[in-house]
Design a protein around this motif. Structure first.
Motif, mmCIF file in Angstrom:
data_model
loop_
_atom_site.group_PDB
_atom_site.id
_atom_site.type_symbol
_atom_site.label_atom_id
_atom_site.label_comp_id
_atom_site.label_asym_id
_atom_site.label_seq_id
_atom_site.Cartn_x
_atom_site.Cartn_y
_atom_site.Cartn_z
ATOM 1 N N ASN A 66 -3.626 8.660 2.217
ATOM 2 C CA ASN A 66 -2.229 8.754 1.775
ATOM 3 C C ASN A 66 -1.225 8.536 2.917
ATOM 4 O O ASN A 66 -0.196 9.215 2.975
ATOM 5 N N PHE A 67 -1.534 7.568 3.781
ATOM 6 C CA PHE A 67 -0.626 7.294 4.895
ATOM 7 C C PHE A 67 0.686 6.722 4.370
ATOM 8 O O PHE A 67 0.696 5.833 3.534
ATOM 9 N N GLY A 68 1.781 7.227 4.897
ATOM 10 C CA GLY A 68 3.095 6.689 4.525
ATOM 11 C C GLY A 68 3.658 7.289 3.260
ATOM 12 O O GLY A 68 4.555 6.696 2.646
ATOM 13 N N CYS A 69 3.177 8.480 2.868
ATOM 14 C CA CYS A 69 3.669 9.064 1.615
ATOM 15 C C CYS A 69 5.098 9.539 1.780
ATOM 16 O O CYS A 69 5.565 9.814 2.884
ATOM 17 N N GLY A 70 5.795 9.632 0.670
ATOM 18 C CA GLY A 70 7.171 10.112 0.699
ATOM 19 C C GLY A 70 8.146 9.041 0.277
ATOM 20 O O GLY A 70 8.064 8.497 -0.806
#
Lengths: 179, 424
Positions: A66-70
């Motif tokens: 989930n890299f870069g979530c938000g």
């Protein structure tokens, strides 16, 4: 040390865990800035203060899920690219970050299992073959193959050149029809 | 043959194809939204695309694009002022509707002003664009360069999403609201449990919710990784749209078929649900309020696109009810739009809250993103009705942000510590 197929890069590996979010990558207060150079000065500043000063051209980020979530902030991949990061390898990527990075030409390699690669291990990244290898454990992690359409955007150098070609071609075919 | 989900149906219409989940399509966009933070890169990308293609720099259809300034509002730095001036000029030249700093937060203004119609495909250069799914549209956040492609062509490629269906049952207890439901859902599903999926909120509890509460739910779909949040349009949707001057016949087919295939079904029973709180620094670290009750707080923020509506401020004002906020606590209340602000004014809520000691501000994003005013410093604790509590979100990376409902926020402001609103 990172090596890419056909290309030897002596870059550092920066290791992160799961759920690295866009606020950590580039804080909200910097979103009035819009150039990779300005953004690069503040990348990961709040959570890893040494990163912006120590990151070098050709470095690689490796992370868990989930890299870069938000946020949808494109400033996030732009800051990484501006800082010289060439590739982000992660077990999985958040949807909007994934699209943004591809669109601006930051290479992403989605590699299930790669989150276990330990900090400091040398890795070999074979982008065309789709393999990330841990040079210490010798374990190989196959990358998820991207859809053909995404590969076309990447080959064009990002969404802007892709759209330029596409619209230019449509314009020519429209003119052709008119004649 | 399997039926279709509401999302599949919407993509079939938008792409004029018989597509299903998992397929890539090129879809026509019905509405595109850009705001002061993401528009500069979008406009830059759009200009580069058109010049590189040898085409005039005219957007595909100005009547389908909406510009709103809400994040750095009113301009809180010279850079913000200059960014907004550039965007203002661009909108004027292109004939694009620009609400400027005057109307409020993009995700409140868009549905309120009639820019979201059930069944439409809406994109916004902001991750919480998923909120408009509360009106039965397919609505999702995209980045600035994707938006540049939309401005240029009116189309964008999509992967038709699988659907995570969230069935909510039970009667909401007193002082427990939509924010508690969505926080609990995110806690159960996890920060990437819905990645790439459409989050369809259904069940009798959801059908019983008014549109503002449905907006709170859909707003936070992104916090589970969701591509969109959706509630099937119904009579309540039609009533909401009428208020904004749109008389729409709700298409009875605009729902997931009985035989539609869902990737996953999650059940949430709210019959005995206590108020929920997300602990720093993860949105999915959600606990019952009792676990964190007693935590000392420095600032309370009631507002944001998640919980800045009249119904939210009403719930807070009912709890404050003539009392004063605790010594040492700063309380910021920011309605999400000018319309909602006026409703609060006419109902006397501004007086109640200001008398209590709160700061009541003009509609904007405020402290939510940590890029404007109302920040918190190292060691401070913020209790917020907004949607993210990542490290550094509202100011210092050494500050802590807890997320909660307006009811919990108001009760906590009165006591200076996280407080169960059912106890006051």
């Amino acid at each position: 040390m990172i090596m890419a197929a056909g290309n030897s890069i002596t870059g550092n590996m920066w290791k992160f865990g799961n759920d690295v979010n866009t606020d950590e990558i580039i804080a909200g207060k910097y979103l009035v800035l819009n150039t990779p150079e300005e953004l690069a000065k503040h990348v990961f500043e709040g959570v890893m203060p040494q990163f912006p000063t120590q990151v070098k051209e050709g470095d690689v980020v490796i992370a868990g899920r989930n890299f870069g979530c938000g946020s949808s902030r494109e400033h996030a991949p732009l800051a990484l690219k501006g800082a010289g990061v060439k590739i982000v390898i992660a077990e999985s990527f958040a949807r909007i970050f994934y699209r943004n990075a591809i669109n601006i030409g930051l290479s992403l390699v989605e590699c299930p299992g790669c989150g276990e690669i330990e900090e400091g291990h040398g890795i070999r990244v074979d982008i065309s073959g789709g393999i990330v290898e841990d040079l210490v454990t010798k374990k190989k992690y196959p990358a998820t193959r991207q859809p053909k359409f995404i590969r076309e955007i990447i080959l064009a150098g990002g969404l802007v050149p892709y759209m330029q070609e596409k619209l230019r071609a449509e314009g020519i075919s429209d003119n052709g029809k008119q004649e | 043959m399997a039926g279709k989900t509401i999302s599949e149906k919407m993509f079939q219409r938008a792409s004029n194809s018989d597509c299903s989940a998992g397929e890539l399509v090129m879809a026509e966009i019905d509405r595109a939204m850009i705001h002061d933070i993401t528009a500069p890169l979008a406009v830059q990308g759009f200009t580069e695309i058109m010049k590189g293609a040898g085409l005039p720099t005219r957007v595909w259809d100005p009547s389908k694009i909406v510009m709103i300034f809400d994040h750095q509002v009113p301009a809180d730095s010279v850079t913000a002022a200059e960014n907004q001036a550039t965007l203002r000029n661009f909108a004027k030249k292109q004939g694009i509707l620009n609400y400027d700093v005057c109307e409020g937060i993009c995700h409140q203004v868009m549905p309120e002003k009639g820019h979201v119609i059930p069944g439409n495909l809406v994109v916004g250069a902001d991750s919480h664009t998923c909120a408009y799914g509360a009106l039965g549209a397919f609505s999702c956040g995209i980045g600035s360069t994707d938006m540049a492609a939309v401005l240029a062509s009116g189309k964008l490629w999509f992967r038709v999403p699988e659907t995570l269906r969230i069935e909510v049952t039970g009667k909401l207890p007193h002082r427990v609201s939509a924010k508690d439901v969505i926080l609990r859902t995110i806690g159960n599903v996890g920060s990437d449990g819905a990645t790439y999926m459409a989050c369809e909120f259904a069940g009798p509890t959801v059908s019983g919710m008014e549109v503002p509460a449905r907006m709170t739910m859909c707003n936070m779909a992104i916090e589970m990784g969701g591509k969109s949040g959706i509630v099937e349009p119904d009579r309540k949707t039609g009533e909401y749209l009428e208020e904004s001057g749109q008389k729409i016949e709700i298409d009875s087919e605009l729902k997931s078929d009985e035989s539609a295939e869902f990737e996953e079904i999650v059940e949430i029973d709210v019959e005995d649900l206590p108020p929920q709180v997300a602990r720093p620094h993860r949105v999915d670290d959600v606990v019952d309020v009792s676990v964190v009750a007693g935590t000392s707080i420095d600032q309370v923020f009631i507002g944001s696109c998640t919980n800045g509506r009249f119904t939210d401020i009403s719930a807070a004002a009912d709890i404050v009810d003539g009392e004063k906020i605790a010594d040492g606590v700063r309380m910021l209340v920011i309605p999400a739009s000018r319309t909602e602000y006026l409703k609060c004014l006419r109902q006397g809520y501004i007086e109640i809250l200001v008398e209590a000691g709160a700061l009541f501000e003009a509609p904007c994003c405020g402290p939510c993103m940590g890029g404007s005013f109302g920040l918190v410093g190292a060691g401070e604790v913020s209790l917020s009705t907004s949607n993210r509590n990542f490290q550094g979100r509202q100011g210092s990376p050494q500050a802590s942000v807890y997320l909660c409902s307006p009811e919990t926020a108001a009760a906590s402001a009165l006591y200076g510590e996280i407080t169960d609103p059912r106890d006051v």
